[in-house]
Write an enzyme that holds these catalytic residues in place. Structure first.
Site, mmCIF file in Angstrom:
data_model
loop_
_atom_site.group_PDB
_atom_site.id
_atom_site.type_symbol
_atom_site.label_atom_id
_atom_site.label_comp_id
_atom_site.label_asym_id
_atom_site.label_seq_id
_atom_site.Cartn_x
_atom_site.Cartn_y
_atom_site.Cartn_z
ATOM 1 C CG HIS A 155 41.702 41.992 46.300
ATOM 2 N ND1 HIS A 155 42.041 40.673 46.139
ATOM 3 C CD2 HIS A 155 41.797 42.252 47.623
ATOM 4 C CE1 HIS A 155 42.312 40.138 47.327
ATOM 5 N NE2 HIS A 155 42.170 41.088 48.248
ATOM 6 C CB THR A 199 41.669 32.644 41.877
ATOM 7 O OG1 THR A 199 40.335 33.148 41.931
ATOM 8 C CG2 THR A 199 42.565 33.529 42.708
ATOM 9 C CE LYS A 250 39.551 28.908 42.475
ATOM 10 N NZ LYS A 250 38.458 29.877 42.689
ATOM 11 C CE LYS A 269 37.008 34.675 33.489
ATOM 12 N NZ LYS A 269 38.191 34.827 34.310
ATOM 13 N NE ARG A 270 29.322 38.661 40.226
ATOM 14 C CZ ARG A 270 28.856 39.215 41.344
ATOM 15 N NH1 ARG A 270 29.094 38.662 42.526
ATOM 16 N NH2 ARG A 270 28.142 40.311 41.312
ATOM 17 C CE LYS A 306 35.403 39.321 36.546
ATOM 18 N NZ LYS A 306 36.641 38.760 37.103
HETATM 19 C C1 26Q Z 1 32.403 47.323 47.411
HETATM 20 C C2 26Q Z 1 31.587 48.317 47.879
HETATM 21 C C3 26Q Z 1 30.213 48.122 48.027
HETATM 22 C C4 26Q Z 1 29.682 46.878 47.718
HETATM 23 C C5 26Q Z 1 30.509 45.858 47.263
HETATM 24 C C6 26Q Z 1 31.857 46.078 47.106
HETATM 25 C C7 26Q Z 1 32.726 45.002 46.602
HETATM 26 C C8 26Q Z 1 32.551 43.692 46.978
HETATM 27 C C9 26Q Z 1 33.348 42.698 46.476
HETATM 28 C C10 26Q Z 1 33.746 45.301 45.710
HETATM 29 C C11 26Q Z 1 34.560 44.292 45.211
HETATM 30 C C12 26Q Z 1 34.363 42.975 45.593
HETATM 31 C C13 26Q Z 1 35.166 41.873 45.081
HETATM 32 C C14 26Q Z 1 36.216 42.007 44.299
HETATM 33 C C15 26Q Z 1 36.949 40.841 43.767
HETATM 34 O O1 26Q Z 1 36.516 39.703 43.886
HETATM 35 N N1 26Q Z 1 38.116 41.071 43.154
HETATM 36 C C16 26Q Z 1 38.903 39.968 42.600
HETATM 37 O O2 26Q Z 1 39.801 39.513 43.599
HETATM 38 C C17 26Q Z 1 40.455 38.326 43.191
HETATM 39 C C18 26Q Z 1 41.307 37.849 44.342
HETATM 40 O O3 26Q Z 1 42.419 38.671 44.510
HETATM 41 C C19 26Q Z 1 41.285 38.580 41.945
HETATM 42 O O4 26Q Z 1 41.816 37.359 41.510
HETATM 43 C C20 26Q Z 1 40.429 39.192 40.836
HETATM 44 O O5 26Q Z 1 41.251 39.567 39.744
HETATM 45 C C21 26Q Z 1 39.688 40.408 41.366
HETATM 46 O O6 26Q Z 1 38.799 40.905 40.387
#
Ligand code: 26Q
Length: 824
Positions: free
Chosen positions: A365, A664, A668, A556-557, A562
């Site tokens: 991702h 995503t 939406k 979004k975050r 972004k």
């Molecule tokens: C990793 C290590 C330690 C703590 C937290 C994390 C961590 C947690 C969540 C790293 C990344 C995430 C989430 C990432 C994320 O949401 N990525 C998004 O995924 C979506 C679904 O595929 C995409 O549409 C987005 O582009 C992408 O940013």
């Protein structure tokens, strides 16, 4: 099984049966009569009433999957963001109208009751929400599936805005009790940590014994996941960590009561809290524990299920199950399955490896190199000593294969090693790729870039493993549930609701795009959504929005890539134009932002402060307040998303090209009729191709151009010098206009923009502002805008998560639906 008559009362769907069941649950579960029930009691009673109607389907599904020995997808994800369950389950069961009538007859407002439901915020954003959309589609498409994850006691923090700054408070979603989960005390697995390994020989066979110095129990909590208008109910199984009694007894027997209590608290920490992403290294040990904890619980559970079947030789495991790794967070599963097969079930290395390689698939991702997970070797040595040995062995065999293919190429060998060049870190993406039969990115562009950049060397080694599956979103939640007026209008026009299950059927709306009367109703529907949101904002944040202005939304975050600050620069530019020219006739806009910043991400938090500070000035200044409004909507989550997407006219998808894997939210918005202003990034590229280039506002450099500019050396100030409006906007921030004269507050942001500008706002500013000008021009012509909006909805079918799941089933998992009968 209970008698038919009893069943009709207990789980019937008529208004009368629902009412009796609701009152029964109110009394027998909550111990309340109608006249002394709080809204929370009423919510719980209705939730149990709806849950009761899922349980036969839930059990029948499990039974049928077992008898059919149905191939099952196990979706491993550290995050699930399902959103509120109640309304979704009522829609899927087809009982929403009857429940509305039933509650109305009792004098209860159903919407007030729905608002009571806390949402399980068990994810950060896109990745967790994607997992939930996929669970929805799997059930709807009748594909046997189990979602495996962690039952965090505290989900993503709650965001409050105080004095314009983000303040985090603890999420307590379980506080009022969770009616959707079923605790399974009998489904419990021991999880080991630490200690040492020994080599032994048992019956002449070489074995490794791992003696841990800590054991924690993982207990299953099950949530039913219903399909739309069918009888399939899948399983979301989340693990809760608890102290292992036999372990604290050891301390207790030594008379050390406090040590036993400490162990208990320590063990229960594992599933205590979700980690926000973008966090620095600190506190990572618990995160690795979480990952291993849920990986091991889930694999032990799958092996248990598999071995129940009489001829369950574990070599057949990949025929029964396929495991999808949602990013690298569960990648330790590859090593854990090897351990379970070899050390516990005594398979040979080669057999175990064959099973493992054929069991896993991995979804990437991210393209940000800094976001690729690595773990310090010393942490593994301390926490998972046996896994470290297995990793070295997997790596040694893997590198032997690499040497044959890239004979003498030492750079390749170093790049392909699971252990990084320093020898200090373990690369989880390497483990995921080596252990998987398929690797996918989440949009066409992202899957291309994955092969060219972050996983380039692995792609060279195994090109056949790499595929694309473009993300999708569920139309049940993000249209039917959250935008009923638009769904009704579509239903009326098409004369059916088949599109809810087959989103490509929205194509039939194309003929309505030119129909003036229909456009009128379309606009009225969109306006009604803006009114609803304005009312909510008025009541909750004491801010008045103009529902006749254009709602320009970025939710979004919060992250530099972004580029919420690019949006902010646009607002300042419009403000400056109004200040310079009071007769400026740019159509009024309402700018809505929402999203959380990681607690440790100072720049993202400063971006929030910048947006709220701009709002403070622009919303107050008589020169601008009727033409520009800025709202930072606090605590953006799935529940709030339900009312925000339908109210949007313009969707901001403005990341620097090459940075957003898919997005995503972009889907939406478009599904709800918003037009997109966006870069050629992630799934924007495909959305634009689908809806038509004329119905999408494109700006900015392409990913290829971005790479070229970087290569040549990027100098942001050159762009600032060439663009007076950009210089002015930055200057206004720099000189303290939005910070009561404080020139220090936003300095880090300004310095970053003028100095390095890693996300190239300056390079894209000109094109963005021009494109926004075109947006305003288009908005002046309501018929033209409505036409584009209708076409966006008509052509968005590809981005249903049903299509994405079909892609996975056909190209990756090789799984077919299993239809559960209504009375089986
Ligand atoms: C990793 C290590 C330690 C703590 C937290 C994390 C961590 C947690 C969540 C790293 C990344 C995430 C989430 C990432 C994320 O949401 N990525 C998004 O995924 C979506 C679904 O595929 C995409 O549409 C987005 O582009 C992408 O940013």
């Amino acid at each position: 099984m209970a008698s038919k008559k009893h069943e009709q009362i207990r789980t019937g769907n008529s208004v009368t049966a629902l009412k009796q069941a609701f009152l029964d649950n109110l009394f027998y579960v909550q111990a309340r009569y109608m006249d002394d029930a709080s809204p929370g009691d009423l919510y719980q009673a209705l939730a149990y009433t709806v849950r009761d109607r899922l349980l036969h389907h839930f059990n029948n599904s499990a039974k049928q999957f077992k008898y059919d020995a149905a191939r099952t997808i196990c979706y491993f994800s550290a995050e699930f963001l399902p959103g509120p369950h109640l309304a979704n389950n009522m829609i899927n069961l087809g009982i929403l109208d009857n429940v509305r009538q039933m509650t109305a007859e009792l004098g209860i407002n159903l919407d007030t009751l729905l608002a009571e439901e806390p949402e399980p915020g068990l994810g950060n954003g896109g990745l967790g929400r994607l997992a939930a959309c996929y669970m929805d589609s799997l059930a709807t498409l009748q594909v046997p599936a189990i979602g495996y994850g962690i039952r965090y006691e505290h989900g993503i923090f709650k965001q409050e805005i105080r004095d314009g700054w983000q303040v985090e408070t603890t999420d307590k979603w379980l506080h009022g009790g969770n009616p959707w989960e079923i605790r399974r005390p009998g489904i419990v697995f021991p999880i080991k940590f630490g200690g040492h390994t020994e080599q032994t020989r048992i019956n002449g066979k070489f074995r490794v014994r791992w003696t841990p110095d800590e054991i924690v129990n993982g207990v299953a909590y099950d949530t039913p996941v219903s399909g739309y208008h069918n009888s399939n109910v899948n399983l979301l199984r989340l693990w809760h960590s608890e102290a292992c009694e036999s372990f604290d007894l050891q301390a207790f027997n030594k008379g050390d009561y406090y040590a036993a209590v400490h162990d208990k608290i320590y063990s229960e920490n594992i599933s205590k809290v979700l980690y926000p992403n973008d966090e620095p290294e600190a506190g990572k040990e618990l995160r690795l524990r979480q990952q291993y904890f849920f990986a091991s619980c889930s694999l032990q559970d799958m092996i248990r299920i598999f071995l129940v079947a009489p001829d369950g030789g574990l070599q057949g495991f990949p025929q029964k199950f396929v495991i999808q790794l949602n990013d690298t967070h569960p990648a330790i599963s590859v090593v854990e399955l090897m351990r379970l097969l070899i050390d516990v079930h005594h398979l040979s290395w080669d057999d175990a490896w064959e099973v493992t390689r054929n069991s896993f698939c991995y979804t990437n991702h991210t393209l940000l190199p800094e976001a690729l997970e690595t773990w310090p070797v010393h942490l593994f040595a301390k926490l998972l000593p046996r896994h470290l040995e297995l990793i070295y062995e997997i790596n040694a065999r893997h590198l032997d294969e690499v040497r044959l293919q890239f004979h003498g190429d030492n750079r390749k060998i170093a790049a392909l090693s699971i252990i990084d060049e320093s020898g200090k870190y373990i690369r989880m993406a390497h483990i995921a790729c080596i252990g998987s039969s398929r690797i996918n990115g989440v949009s066409a562009l992202h899957s291309q870039l994955v092969k060219q950049t972050v996983l380039h060397d692995l792609y060279d080694l195994w090109p056949q493993k790499f595929v694309n599956v473009t993300n999708g979103v569920t139309p049940r939640r993000f249209l039917v549930l959250s935008n009923r007026p638009l769904a009704s209008l579509i239903k009326e026009r098409l004369g059916h609701e088949e599109w809810v299950r087959d989103l490509n059927q929205l194509r039939a709306l194309e003929s309505a795009a030119e129909d003036g009367a229909f456009q009128e109703r379309w606009r009225a529907t969109q306006r009604s959504a803006r009114v609803r949101l304005s009312n909510f904002v008025h009541e909750n944040f004491a801010l008045d929005l103009d529902p006749d202005s254009m709602f320009d939304v970025q939710v979004k975050r919060i992250h530099e890539y972004k580029r919420q600050h690019l949006n902010a620069l646009h607002i300042i530019t419009l403000y400056n134009r109004i200040k310079h020219n009071p007769h400026d006739d740019t159509p009024p806009r309402t700018f809505i932002f929402g999203g959380k910043a990681a607690p440790g991400y100072a720049m993202a938090k400063l971006m929030i402060k910048l947006i709220t500070s701009i709002g403070d000035v622009v919303n107050r200044d008589p020169a601008s307040r009727d033409r520009l409004r800025v709202l930072f909507f606090p605590n953006f989550n799935v529940k709030h998303a339900h009312s925000i997407y339908p109210a949007a006219d313009l969707s901001e998808q403005i990341s620097l090209a090459g940075m957003e894997a898919s997005g995503t939210g972009n889907m939406k918005f478009s599904l709800n009729g918003a037009l997109t202003i966006g870069t050629l990034d992630g799934a924007n590229v495909e959305i634009r191709d689908e809806v038509g280039h004329d119905n999408f506002f494109l700006f900015g450099h392409t990913a290829e151009q971005v790479a070229a500019i970087r290569n040549e050396g990027y100098h942001p100030w050159e762009f600032v010098q060439r663009n007076a409006e950009l210089a002015q906007a930055i200057d206004l921030i720099r000189t303290g206009y939005f910070s009561h004269g404080d020139t220090e507050l936003f300095r880090p942001l300004v310095d970053q923009l003028m100095g390095v500008d890693p996300y190239m706002l300056c390079a894209d500013f000109d094109s963005y502002i021009n494109c926004q000008q075109q947006v305003s021009e288009a908005w002046r012509n309501p018929d033209h805008w409505a036409r584009m909006s209708i076409l966006n909805v008509a052509r968005i079918g590809k981005f249903s998560s049903d299509r994405a799941i079909r892609d996975y089933c056909e190209n990756i998992w090789h799984i077919k639906p299993v239809l559960v009968g209504a009375d089986s």
